[in-house]
Motif scaffolding. Sequence first.
Motif, PDB file in Angstrom:
ATOM      1  N   UNK A  36      22.674  51.309  34.751  1.00 45.39           N
ATOM      2  CA  UNK A  36      23.465  50.482  35.655  1.00 45.39           C
ATOM      3  C   UNK A  36      22.813  50.388  37.029  1.00 45.39           C
ATOM      4  N   UNK A  37      23.287  49.421  37.850  1.00 48.94           N
ATOM      5  CA  UNK A  37      22.759  49.289  39.208  1.00 48.94           C
ATOM      6  C   UNK A  37      22.894  50.629  39.930  1.00 48.94           C
ATOM      7  N   UNK A  38      21.811  51.043  40.603  1.00 47.56           N
ATOM      8  CA  UNK A  38      21.868  52.301  41.355  1.00 47.56           C
ATOM      9  C   UNK A  38      21.555  53.527  40.515  1.00 47.56           C
ATOM     10  N   UNK A  39      21.228  53.331  39.220  1.00 47.20           N
ATOM     11  CA  UNK A  39      20.969  54.490  38.343  1.00 47.20           C
ATOM     12  C   UNK A  39      19.627  55.161  38.654  1.00 47.20           C
ATOM     13  N   UNK A  40      18.700  54.405  39.287  1.00 44.07           N
ATOM     14  CA  UNK A  40      17.406  54.999  39.644  1.00 44.07           C
ATOM     15  C   UNK A  40      16.214  54.379  38.942  1.00 44.07           C
ATOM     16  N   UNK A  41      16.394  53.161  38.389  1.00 42.82           N
ATOM     17  CA  UNK A  41      15.298  52.523  37.642  1.00 42.82           C
ATOM     18  C   UNK A  41      14.126  52.185  38.567  1.00 42.82           C
ATOM     19  N   UNK A  42      14.425  51.486  39.666  1.00 44.11           N
ATOM     20  CA  UNK A  42      13.356  51.107  40.603  1.00 44.11           C
ATOM     21  C   UNK A  42      12.731  52.352  41.228  1.00 44.11           C
ATOM     22  N   UNK A  43      13.568  53.376  41.500  1.00 42.71           N
ATOM     23  CA  UNK A  43      13.049  54.649  42.042  1.00 42.71           C
ATOM     24  C   UNK A  43      12.003  55.233  41.097  1.00 42.71           C
ATOM     25  N   UNK A 449      24.208  44.334  44.845  1.00 47.09           N
ATOM     26  CA  UNK A 449      25.374  44.636  45.700  1.00 47.09           C
ATOM     27  C   UNK A 449      25.905  43.366  46.364  1.00 47.09           C
ATOM     28  N   UNK A 450      24.998  42.506  46.830  1.00 43.40           N
ATOM     29  CA  UNK A 450      25.456  41.224  47.427  1.00 43.40           C
ATOM     30  C   UNK A 450      26.197  40.386  46.386  1.00 43.40           C
ATOM     31  N   UNK A 451      25.668  40.443  45.145  1.00 44.74           N
ATOM     32  CA  UNK A 451      26.328  39.722  44.051  1.00 44.74           C
ATOM     33  C   UNK A 451      27.758  40.203  43.856  1.00 44.74           C
ATOM     34  N   UNK A 476      23.913  44.272  36.618  1.00 46.58           N
ATOM     35  CA  UNK A 476      23.473  45.070  35.478  1.00 46.58           C
ATOM     36  C   UNK A 476      24.219  44.616  34.217  1.00 46.58           C
ATOM     37  N   UNK A 477      23.794  45.166  33.072  1.00 45.71           N
ATOM     38  CA  UNK A 477      24.310  44.668  31.787  1.00 45.71           C
ATOM     39  C   UNK A 477      25.820  44.868  31.689  1.00 45.71           C
ATOM     40  N   UNK A 478      26.318  46.041  32.108  1.00 44.57           N
ATOM     41  CA  UNK A 478      27.763  46.309  32.017  1.00 44.57           C
ATOM     42  C   UNK A 478      28.542  45.307  32.876  1.00 44.57           C
TER      43      UNK A 478
END
Length: 491
Positions: A36-43, A449-451, A476-478
């Motif tokens: 999900x958004x914020x899970x750490x993928x880009x990190x 987040x803007x979305x 994110x998918x959810x």
Amino acid sequence: MILSCQNICKSFGEKIILKDASFHIEDRENAALIGNNGAGKTTLLRIIMHELSPDSGNVVLAKDKNIGYLAQYQDIHGHHTIYEELISTKQHIIDMENRLRSLEQEMKTTTGDALDSLMNTYTRLSHQFELENGYAYKSEIMGVLKGLGFTEEDFERQIETLSGGQKTRVALGKLLLASPDILLLDEPTNHLDMESISWLETYLLNYPGAVFIVSHDRYFLDKVVTKVVEIEAGNMRMYSGNYSAYALKKAQLRDAQYKAYLNQQRDIKHQEAVIAKLKSFNREKSIKRAESREKMLDKVQRIDKPQEIQNQMRISLEPRFVSGNDVLTVESLSKSFPGQTLFSDISFEIKRGERVALIGNNGTGKTTMLKIINGLIDADSGRFTLGSKVQIGYYDQEHHVLHMEKTIFEEISDAYPTLTETEIRNMLAAFLFTGDDVFKLISALSGGERGRVSLAKLMLSEANFLILDEPTNHLDIASKEILEEALNSYT
């Protein structure tokens, strides 16, 4: 094995992003990284690229292998044209070609041993040139540019005149042409139209190296990947198969885990009841039996209750009142910009209860059409009329409806001044903004987040005619599935 991450840990302050994350990617494997958004993928991608350091753990890349990385936001600049920017990836081939031409000239005026030496060099270089697709590099560049939705007229456009989405497509094109051993792609389909996504699917399926993709596009992942790496609550797990296979397996695992937990809880309660009963007899023999059962119970490896992760936004779209049957009538609408006619003489109608898709390739004028209907820009000719009691709720993909200088809280309270602080906080919590998050500036938020803020405003509008421009970008998918559900039940 081309890439391996071993026991990666990363925290920001109190927040644990990754704990003991381990996975590997084989050569020529296509894998997805989801969460999900914020899970750490880009990190995680930034740790792999050494842009961020992990708190502990290692990233190991196979010897003599190189990585290419497409970040979500690209800042390409300079005075190049699009074509010049892409041809720069083939500079070594251009240098080889120039060297071959100069050798040809030299051989015309050389004799004897010197000529033999030149011919040997020429033969070796020609072979290398052929191996590196030297005779077809120009058509390869054209194929990638067209595949990513650029027309031949676009080739000469200056990089600095491009939008953010177009710059991302240029960066993706450069990366594909550079052909690294492993591609790291963060949301590669965000700025592509349907045709370009389909082209990219085929390209990646035939790619000679490995591909590691972060994407929230379920259908794209189903076509392209054969392995899924998931981050959830800091933990990492690998699944074989495409996205649909992952979703099925995940549901089965969760179900099995929950059943095992319930069964164990039932057993524990039964044992505790037996122990209490034995103790109630208050005889030495039964107390000993009770104690022995207690020891056995203490040794039981307890199954954790499957975590219900609070990471799903809650959205319900309810119109305040019903519109007339005629919602929108568009008559002979035309719009041009200098040097470009977007559309001319377009007419259509929308009736109450209809669900309409507006489709077309990038640059054909879809967003412009929506801006005209929303009164943000004027058409050159033609007109449109809204039916009686029609109230528009507009979600624009560039989030121009948001004010960058405001906080999330101010954005909502200024738009809906009758709401109390508690009502605003409760509503924002449904979109995953809690505590001090509500005082973040809009300008500091990620695309996702803007979305979510735009969707929150849309929900509060209680509109009866929703106009949505790319509403699933950055979700994110959810969150996408929740939005789908809300739109399906919208009356």
